[in-house]
Enzyme design. Sequence first.
Site, short mmCIF file in Angstrom:
data_model
loop_
_atom_site.label_atom_id
_atom_site.label_comp_id
_atom_site.label_asym_id
_atom_site.label_seq_id
_atom_site.Cartn_x
_atom_site.Cartn_y
_atom_site.Cartn_z
CD GLU A 1 -2.60 -9.23 -6.15
OE1 GLU A 1 -1.60 -9.96 -6.04
OE2 GLU A 1 -2.54 -8.03 -6.49
CD GLU B 1 -2.74 -4.35 -3.54
OE1 GLU B 1 -1.91 -4.46 -4.48
OE2 GLU B 1 -2.78 -5.12 -2.57
#
Length: 441
Positions: A148, A266
């Site tokens: 991320e 995810e």
Amino acid sequence: MSWTLVIILISPFPFIGDDVKVTVKGVTSIGTIDDNFICATLDWWPEAKCYYGQCPWGKSGIMNLNLNNPILSNAIKAFKALRIRIGGSMQDQVLALVTFGINALYGRKKLTAYGLYDGHWDSMNARDFVNYTIFKGYKIDSWELGHELCGSGISARVDARQYGEDVIRLKKLLNKLYRRFKIQPKLLGPAGFYDEKWFSSFLQKSGPNVIDVVTHHIYNLGSGVNPNLIHYIRDPLFLDKVAQTYKDLETTLQRFGPWASAWVGESGGAYNSGGKTTNFSRWELRSSQHHNYGSESRYYSALLWHRLMGKSVLSTTHNGSPYLRAYSHCSKMKPGITILLINMSNSTAFNVSVESDVNLYPLAQPEGVRPREEYHLTPKGGCIQSEVMLLNGFPLVLTERLDIPPMKPFLVDGSLPIKVAPDSIVFATIRDFKAPACAWA
């Protein structure tokens, strides 16, 4: 005098509902999935990590997870081949395809208060760790750089072109360390939220045949404490919005990275440990059509998907409410098709009839229709915030020996419609459905 026993199989859910006709196009498939389509993510959070007054992690974080725990082992064995993405140690006896995340901030310095990190990634730590796994004989399916850090990032971010240079460096490192191996692990990244400008720049900088899989994250329902969470997950118009992300990423890959595949690394609907509701099983199965954050109920729905849905995806439409979702695949390892029905309504039931878009292979055979295998998933007590899911009315809980419970279907008269209760998920396998796209023996 002779006696004949006649068993008539009827629907186990005899309620009145809206009639819906589902049409499956079985001549050709519209896509395929691989054997390891379902994946699980093991995160690193400590026991003290809490959200909104709840501390749900316990010892499930990878840093203190007991990999010898029979529950974990049995859960993996039930899938036979399950892709697991982790950020810590591993054991030989855990039979899984492992994707391991590598720290992409190692060696960098924080440049601004907005979380931008500058400087080249230091690959020394990664080199030593990869060497260790090779020395120990651990088989790593793929390595993923960073977490991320793309776009505006979450807690930190890295410039797209800098990340592209780092991916090139890691690829060269993996080529060197695995030079004696016939099959090398795949390289994944950037493992974050899709940002068109950032992803495009990164792919142009890294160039052809460096990154094997572009991973992105999906949490479009907002946070786990979102007051509109239940409303959003029941709103088909809201859920449809995320389809644009998949389309945009596909376009970016076609333009700048056609050599790479796209994975959802995810997902879970809502971030920060999702939400305490069986309803998230719906999100997991729906996002699978394009890949989810785990609770026990989501595990069982994913396991049914893995066992029943084959590789070939079939075009599926219906003439009913948008609150009913319908998907179908060729059945796994057996003739026919398996259809997945998700009822997002909390008040309306559906009576679903399934038909082919062509009349070459009518469902009703001269010798009669074969029984249909049905798996009905509902929340315990009818409460969608229940942590226990029912399969055909029976709780899905571990056995006394900590094994995964049996997951057996109802056998239903194949000439009857499929009964889909409110707030339920139904898998139905239709053996008589002869789809040319499903090449069974």
